[in-house]
Design an enzyme around this catalytic site. Structure first.
Site, PDB file in Angstrom:
ATOM      1  N   ARG A  40       0.837  -1.290  -0.003  1.00  0.00           N
ATOM      2  CA  ARG A  40       0.132   0.209   0.080  1.00  0.00           C
ATOM      3  C   ARG A  40       0.781   1.175   0.041  1.00  0.00           C
ATOM      4  NH1 ARG A  40      -5.523  -0.160   1.389  1.00  0.00           N
ATOM      5  NH2 ARG A  40      -6.368  -2.049   0.883  1.00  0.00           N
ATOM      6  N   ARG A  45      -3.907   6.926   0.637  1.00  0.00           N
ATOM      7  CA  ARG A  45      -4.263   8.015   1.259  1.00  0.00           C
ATOM      8  C   ARG A  45      -3.378   8.637   2.222  1.00  0.00           C
ATOM      9  NH1 ARG A  45     -10.060   5.005   3.057  1.00  0.00           N
ATOM     10  NH2 ARG A  45      -8.289   3.687   3.311  1.00  0.00           N
ATOM     11  N   ARG A  61      -7.007  11.182  -6.504  1.00  0.00           N
ATOM     12  CA  ARG A  61      -8.174  10.196  -6.016  1.00  0.00           C
ATOM     13  C   ARG A  61      -9.581  10.951  -6.267  1.00  0.00           C
ATOM     14  NH1 ARG A  61     -12.189   7.982  -5.436  1.00  0.00           N
ATOM     15  NH2 ARG A  61     -12.858   6.509  -3.727  1.00  0.00           N
ATOM     16  N   ASP A 114      -6.887  -3.078  -7.552  1.00  0.00           N
ATOM     17  CA  ASP A 114      -7.164  -3.591  -6.154  1.00  0.00           C
ATOM     18  C   ASP A 114      -7.677  -5.130  -6.387  1.00  0.00           C
ATOM     19  OD1 ASP A 114      -8.244  -2.627  -3.308  1.00  0.00           O
ATOM     20  OD2 ASP A 114      -9.749  -4.271  -4.107  1.00  0.00           O
ATOM     21  N   TYR A 151     -14.453 -11.944   0.518  1.00  0.00           N
ATOM     22  CA  TYR A 151     -15.426 -10.923   0.215  1.00  0.00           C
ATOM     23  C   TYR A 151     -16.674 -11.110  -0.727  1.00  0.00           C
ATOM     24  CZ  TYR A 151     -11.556  -8.129   1.916  1.00  0.00           C
ATOM     25  OH  TYR A 151     -10.782  -7.365   2.754  1.00  0.00           O
TER      26      TYR A 151
HETATM   27  O1  CP3 Z   1      -0.145   0.425  -3.515  1.00  0.00           O
HETATM   28  C1  CP3 Z   1      -0.532  -0.197  -3.324  1.00  0.00           C
HETATM   29  O2  CP3 Z   1      -0.280  -1.410  -2.669  1.00  0.00           O
HETATM   30  C2  CP3 Z   1      -1.132  -0.979  -4.640  1.00  0.00           C
HETATM   31  C3  CP3 Z   1      -2.543  -0.926  -4.583  1.00  0.00           C
HETATM   32  C4  CP3 Z   1      -3.352  -1.987  -3.932  1.00  0.00           C
HETATM   33  C5  CP3 Z   1      -4.749  -1.237  -3.062  1.00  0.00           C
HETATM   34  N1  CP3 Z   1      -5.251  -2.342  -2.533  1.00  0.00           N
HETATM   35  C6  CP3 Z   1      -5.183  -0.021  -3.358  1.00  0.00           C
HETATM   36  C7  CP3 Z   1      -6.229   0.478  -2.603  1.00  0.00           C
HETATM   37  C8  CP3 Z   1      -3.333  -3.145  -3.281  1.00  0.00           C
HETATM   38  C9  CP3 Z   1      -2.093  -4.017  -3.578  1.00  0.00           C
HETATM   39  C10 CP3 Z   1      -4.410  -3.634  -2.525  1.00  0.00           C
HETATM   40  C11 CP3 Z   1      -4.710  -4.862  -2.262  1.00  0.00           C
HETATM   41  C12 CP3 Z   1      -5.973  -5.237  -1.373  1.00  0.00           C
HETATM   42  N2  CP3 Z   1      -7.289  -4.623  -1.616  1.00  0.00           N
HETATM   43  C13 CP3 Z   1      -6.175  -6.206  -0.500  1.00  0.00           C
HETATM   44  C14 CP3 Z   1      -4.993  -7.106   0.193  1.00  0.00           C
HETATM   45  C15 CP3 Z   1      -3.797  -6.365   0.788  1.00  0.00           C
HETATM   46  C16 CP3 Z   1      -4.246  -5.824   2.232  1.00  0.00           C
HETATM   47  O3  CP3 Z   1      -4.338  -4.750   2.613  1.00  0.00           O
HETATM   48  O4  CP3 Z   1      -4.996  -6.723   2.934  1.00  0.00           O
HETATM   49  C17 CP3 Z   1      -7.229  -5.904   0.127  1.00  0.00           C
HETATM   50  C18 CP3 Z   1      -7.817  -7.105   1.220  1.00  0.00           C
HETATM   51  C19 CP3 Z   1      -8.013  -5.155  -0.790  1.00  0.00           C
HETATM   52  C20 CP3 Z   1      -9.465  -4.871  -0.523  1.00  0.00           C
HETATM   53  C21 CP3 Z   1      -9.780  -3.669  -0.490  1.00  0.00           C
HETATM   54  N3  CP3 Z   1      -9.518  -2.338  -0.874  1.00  0.00           N
HETATM   55  C22 CP3 Z   1     -10.383  -3.164   0.916  1.00  0.00           C
HETATM   56  C23 CP3 Z   1     -10.713  -3.840   2.140  1.00  0.00           C
HETATM   57  C24 CP3 Z   1     -10.217  -1.700   0.709  1.00  0.00           C
HETATM   58  C25 CP3 Z   1     -11.145  -0.568   1.869  1.00  0.00           C
HETATM   59  C26 CP3 Z   1     -10.413  -0.525   2.910  1.00  0.00           C
HETATM   60  C27 CP3 Z   1      -9.610   0.885   2.840  1.00  0.00           C
HETATM   61  O5  CP3 Z   1      -8.215   0.779   2.906  1.00  0.00           O
HETATM   62  O6  CP3 Z   1     -10.011   1.925   2.301  1.00  0.00           O
HETATM   63  C28 CP3 Z   1      -9.764  -1.198  -0.314  1.00  0.00           C
HETATM   64  C29 CP3 Z   1      -9.719  -0.066  -1.198  1.00  0.00           C
HETATM   65  C30 CP3 Z   1      -8.304   0.565  -1.638  1.00  0.00           C
HETATM   66  N4  CP3 Z   1      -7.417  -0.474  -2.126  1.00  0.00           N
HETATM   67  C31 CP3 Z   1      -7.593   1.767  -1.278  1.00  0.00           C
HETATM   68  C32 CP3 Z   1      -6.508   1.709  -1.982  1.00  0.00           C
HETATM   69  C33 CP3 Z   1      -5.639   2.720  -1.955  1.00  0.00           C
HETATM   70  C34 CP3 Z   1      -8.301   3.077  -0.570  1.00  0.00           C
HETATM   71  C35 CP3 Z   1      -9.404   3.224  -1.197  1.00  0.00           C
HETATM   72  C36 CP3 Z   1      -9.588   5.042  -1.412  1.00  0.00           C
HETATM   73  O7  CP3 Z   1      -8.572   5.591  -1.957  1.00  0.00           O
HETATM   74  O8  CP3 Z   1     -10.753   5.572  -1.342  1.00  0.00           O
END
Ligand code: CP3
Length: 356
Positions: free
Chosen positions: A35, A39, A48, A85, A161
């Site tokens: 990540r 944010r 974003r 994602d 999910y």
């Molecule tokens: O920089 C990176 O790592 C690359 C991008 C990336 C994202 N999600 C962007 C993202 C990667 C590799 C993921 C993987 C991901 N997504 C996982 C596995 C890794 C982990 O953290 O356990 C999982 C479980 C998800 C599912 C997911 N995506 C959730 C549960 C959420 C909401 C929770 C949150 O943090 O908001 C997301 C959204 C998400 N994916 C965001 C980002 C940057 C935030 C959303 C936003 O900017 O509004």
């Protein structure tokens, strides 16, 4: 910090991340952070805001390329991870998927075999074409020494999910299905294994040099369930990718699986194993790093804390694992509250570190 991204070292030989995943030990280990785009960065929040919702953001190549590059400019890590994602696969399979501000993801629940059989497996990799466009652009635009990581969710985590309809605290619904009617649940896992192989293959063909499988909820399963729903699907995916792309290393992140990490190291065929923050370092050096490269595992909250506490723990991880094949990372993703200056301090420490 952008001056730190020099083109010099990349021109000589293999990129640092790929070398480490092949078992090489250099003067300092490579690093990147799960990540690393997100944010906690003001420039991410600004981009974003330009997208109507998170899914469209992921499918917008210009925006996805830009946010992938942001942490590279600031911190000069050894790898970029594609911005996308893990929930794009269910979305591409035809499951209604939405991200609501502050609520996490919401998916149309898949709980019947009929629904599994209607999943659009034939269209999945084509639907994800914009992601391959992002990968291709990144392959051109990244500094020469920075490796490009593609990724997907592991089948079990994506299934949690899909079945729960979003995040979950106890995984009651998906576990009752997996443990109670394993043959039916196997059909869902099989679809996800196939979709994941196609999706990662296309990412590799577009220019991804390493791929990582995120099994964030691997720790929710008991031993036998873990073998069937996490280890076996992972081994199948690794085998298919290995056969088609023998030079592309695969990293697995079976978060929270405890002592079962040793089985993953021995039996899955992965090149690298992502360790969560609970894995003891001396045990990892003995039981895991002798089988494959390891990656991890600074607690993301220490990156919020910063200062001497963070520095001491960075050094402890490096001292324990830095003499073998190792990729420095966190034990889970960066949290939004993280001050970017703390990430900068971490990057400086890792750039300066040398094996003695
Ligand atoms: O920089 C990176 O790592 C690359 C991008 C990336 C994202 N999600 C962007 C993202 C990667 C590799 C993921 C993987 C991901 N997504 C996982 C596995 C890794 C982990 O953290 O356990 C999982 C479980 C998800 C599912 C997911 N995506 C959730 C549960 C959420 C909401 C929770 C949150 O943090 O908001 C997301 C959204 C998400 N994916 C965001 C980002 C940057 C935030 C959303 C936003 O900017 O509004």
């Amino acid at each position: 910090m952008s001056a730190a991204v020099s083109k010099k070292s990349g021109s000589v030989g293999t990129k640092r991340l790929i070398a480490a995943l092949r078992g090489e030990v250099r003067e300092r280990p490579p690093f990147w952070l799960m990540r690393q785009a997100g944010r906690y960065l003001p420039e991410y929040r600004a981009v974003r805001r330009q997208a109507p919702n998170f899914i469209e953001f992921c499918y917008n190549t210009d925006l996805a390329v830009e946010v992938t590059l942001q942490p590279i400019r600031r911190f000069a890590p050894d790898a970029a991870i594609l911005f996308a994602d893990i929930l794009l696969i269910p979305e591409a399979l035809g499951v209604a998927t939405a991200f609501h501000e502050g609520e996490g993801p919401r998916l149309e629940p898949v709980r019947e075999l009929d629904q599994v059989r209607r999943l659009a497996i034939e269209e999945v990799d084509e639907h994800l074409a914009p992601v391959y466009g992002t990968v291709a652009r990144l392959a051109q635009e990244l500094p020469a020494e920075v490796a490009l990581i593609g990724f997907a969710g592991a089948p079990w985590t994506v299934a949690t999910y899909m079945v729960e309809g979003g995040g979950s605290k106890d995984f009651a619904t998906v576990k009752r299905w997996a443990l109670g009617q394993p043959d039916a649940f196997q059909e869902l896992i099989d679809v996800l294994v196939e979709a994941t192989i196609r999706y990662l293959s296309r990412q590799i063909e577009a220019g991804a040099e390493v791929v990582q499988l995120f099994d964030t909820w691997a720790g929710a399963l008991p031993e036998v369930g873990f073998r069937r729903w996490c280890l076996e699907p992972l081994a199948k995916i690794v085998q298919a990718l290995r056969q088609a792309y023998p030079d592309v290393p695969v990293i697995a992140f079976p978060r929270g699986c405890g002592a079962l990490y040793a089985e993953v190291a021995r039996q899955s065929g992965v090149d690298g194993l992502g360790l969560d923050s609970s894995v003891p370092l001396d045990w990892a050096a003995r039981e895991l790093q002798t089988k494959c490269a390891v990656q991890g595992n600074l607690d993301p909250q220490l990156l919020v804390v910063g200062g001497p506490q963070m520095e001491a723990e960075i050094d402890r991880v490096l001292d324990a694992l830095g003499d073998g094949p190792f990729v420095f990372n966190l034990g889970h993703g960066i949290v939004p509250e993280t001050p970017p200056e703390h990430v900068e301090a971490l990057a400086e420490r890792l750039h300066a570190w040398r094996r003695v």
